[in-house]
Design an enzyme around this catalytic site. Structure first.
Site, PDB file in Angstrom:
ATOM      1  N   GLU A   1       0.830  -1.206   0.000  1.00  0.00           N
ATOM      2  CA  GLU A   1       0.000   0.000   0.000  1.00  0.00           C
ATOM      3  C   GLU A   1       0.866   1.259   0.000  1.00  0.00           C
ATOM      4  O   GLU A   1       1.923   1.288   0.609  1.00  0.00           O
ATOM      5  CB  GLU A   1      -0.882   0.018   1.265  1.00  0.00           C
ATOM      6  CG  GLU A   1      -2.335  -0.346   1.015  1.00  0.00           C
ATOM      7  CD  GLU A   1      -3.107   0.702   0.206  1.00  0.00           C
ATOM      8  OE1 GLU A   1      -2.534   1.350  -0.687  1.00  0.00           O
ATOM      9  OE2 GLU A   1      -4.293   0.854   0.479  1.00  0.00           O
TER      10      GLU A   1
ATOM     11  N   ASP B   1      -4.454   4.977   6.039  1.00  0.00           N
ATOM     12  CA  ASP B   1      -5.063   6.175   6.639  1.00  0.00           C
ATOM     13  C   ASP B   1      -6.110   5.694   7.652  1.00  0.00           C
ATOM     14  O   ASP B   1      -5.765   5.356   8.776  1.00  0.00           O
ATOM     15  CB  ASP B   1      -5.650   6.964   5.453  1.00  0.00           C
ATOM     16  CG  ASP B   1      -6.295   8.284   5.817  1.00  0.00           C
ATOM     17  OD1 ASP B   1      -5.585   9.180   6.278  1.00  0.00           O
ATOM     18  OD2 ASP B   1      -7.500   8.420   5.608  1.00  0.00           O
TER      19      ASP B   1
HETATM   20  P1  IMP Z   1      -7.747   4.144   4.071  1.00  0.00           P
HETATM   21  O1  IMP Z   1      -8.701   3.131   3.497  1.00  0.00           O
HETATM   22  O2  IMP Z   1      -8.480   5.298   4.707  1.00  0.00           O
HETATM   23  O3  IMP Z   1      -6.688   3.558   4.961  1.00  0.00           O
HETATM   24  O4  IMP Z   1      -7.028   4.855   2.877  1.00  0.00           O
HETATM   25  C1  IMP Z   1      -6.308   4.190   1.997  1.00  0.00           C
HETATM   26  C2  IMP Z   1      -6.249   4.851   0.637  1.00  0.00           C
HETATM   27  O5  IMP Z   1      -6.729   6.194   0.621  1.00  0.00           O
HETATM   28  C3  IMP Z   1      -4.823   4.916   0.232  1.00  0.00           C
HETATM   29  O6  IMP Z   1      -4.447   3.745  -0.430  1.00  0.00           O
HETATM   30  C4  IMP Z   1      -4.802   6.120  -0.679  1.00  0.00           C
HETATM   31  O7  IMP Z   1      -5.152   5.711  -1.976  1.00  0.00           O
HETATM   32  C5  IMP Z   1      -5.868   7.023  -0.144  1.00  0.00           C
HETATM   33  N1  IMP Z   1      -5.266   8.063   0.724  1.00  0.00           N
HETATM   34  C6  IMP Z   1      -5.190   8.082   2.077  1.00  0.00           C
HETATM   35  N2  IMP Z   1      -4.569   9.192   2.526  1.00  0.00           N
HETATM   36  C7  IMP Z   1      -4.227   9.889   1.423  1.00  0.00           C
HETATM   37  C8  IMP Z   1      -3.524  11.142   1.219  1.00  0.00           C
HETATM   38  O8  IMP Z   1      -3.082  11.836   2.150  1.00  0.00           O
HETATM   39  N3  IMP Z   1      -3.355  11.520  -0.077  1.00  0.00           N
HETATM   40  C9  IMP Z   1      -3.815  10.797  -1.140  1.00  0.00           C
HETATM   41  N4  IMP Z   1      -4.451   9.621  -1.001  1.00  0.00           N
HETATM   42  C10 IMP Z   1      -4.662   9.177   0.275  1.00  0.00           C
HETATM   43 MG    MG Z   2      -4.274   3.499  -2.454  1.00  0.00          MG
END
Ligand code: IMP
Ligand code: MG
Length: 181
Positions: free
Chosen positions: A104, A108
């Protein structure tokens, strides 16, 4: 490195490419140590599109036999997660009875990793590990184990090195952070 504009927003330099490559050196060294002498062929699973540059760099540093696969997961619109994760493209190979290393760009909220792990379990993977270039501990909600972390960062929106703002910025070699007004 200068301030840049993507769509309506401005971003300032945050992590230069040389530093990113150092985190990747360290991550690859850990993976190489853990998978040293493996007799299976673990799958390196690139989560499209954000992980393309990271997976490319990581692969060149991995020295155990591995297979590359990909799948596309989406959840972000603009600068925040929708909380709903979708698999936009299916896994490119069978993961049945295989060890899988999820690659990944950033973890986030953790919802993407959680959804990915559920899919891999359902498809019969024998083990899944998570390797992420970046991690935002301040935004993390799900508590899934993250096995390999390149760098922890504050809960700010970033772009570059695969990361996008509404599909722009993935091609930038360095990482930029949203400018505070
Ligand atoms: P999660 O599901 O919230 O953990 O986010 C995962 C996905 O969200 C990552 O693989 C990124 O594609 C996108 N993402 C999370 N934070 C950012 C950021 O700060 N900038 C751009 N894409 C992000
Ligand atoms: Mg991603």
């Amino acid at each position: 490195m200068d301030k840049i504009q993507l769509h309506d927003k401005f971003f300032v330099p945050c992590i230069p490419n040389e530093e990113i490559l150092k985190f990747i050196d360290e991550l690859a060294a850990k993976l190489n140590a853990d998978f040293n002498g493996c007799v299976d062929v673990p799958i390196i699973l690139c989560i499209l599109n954000g992980s393309i540059p990271f997976t490319g760099e990581l692969l060149q540093r991995i020295n155990f036999p591995c297979q590359v696969a990909s799948t596309k997961m989406t959840s972000y619109v603009g600068t925040s997660t929708t909380g709903e994760v979708k698999q936009d493209l299916p896994l490119t190979c069978s993961v049945k009875d295989r060890r899988v290393i999820i690659v990944e760009d950033i973890v986030d909220s953790g919802y993407t990793i959680q959804a990915m792990k559920k899919i891999l379990e359902r498809e019969g993977a024998s083990e899944t590990r998570v390797c992420t270039l970046l991690f935002k501990p301040g935004a993390y909600k799900t508590g899934e184990k993250i096995d390999y972390i390149g760098k922890e960062i504050p809960n700010d929106f970033i772009v570059g090195f695969g990361l996008d703002y509404d599909e722009l910025g993935r091609n930038l070699p360095d990482i930029y952070i949203l400018e505070q007004n």
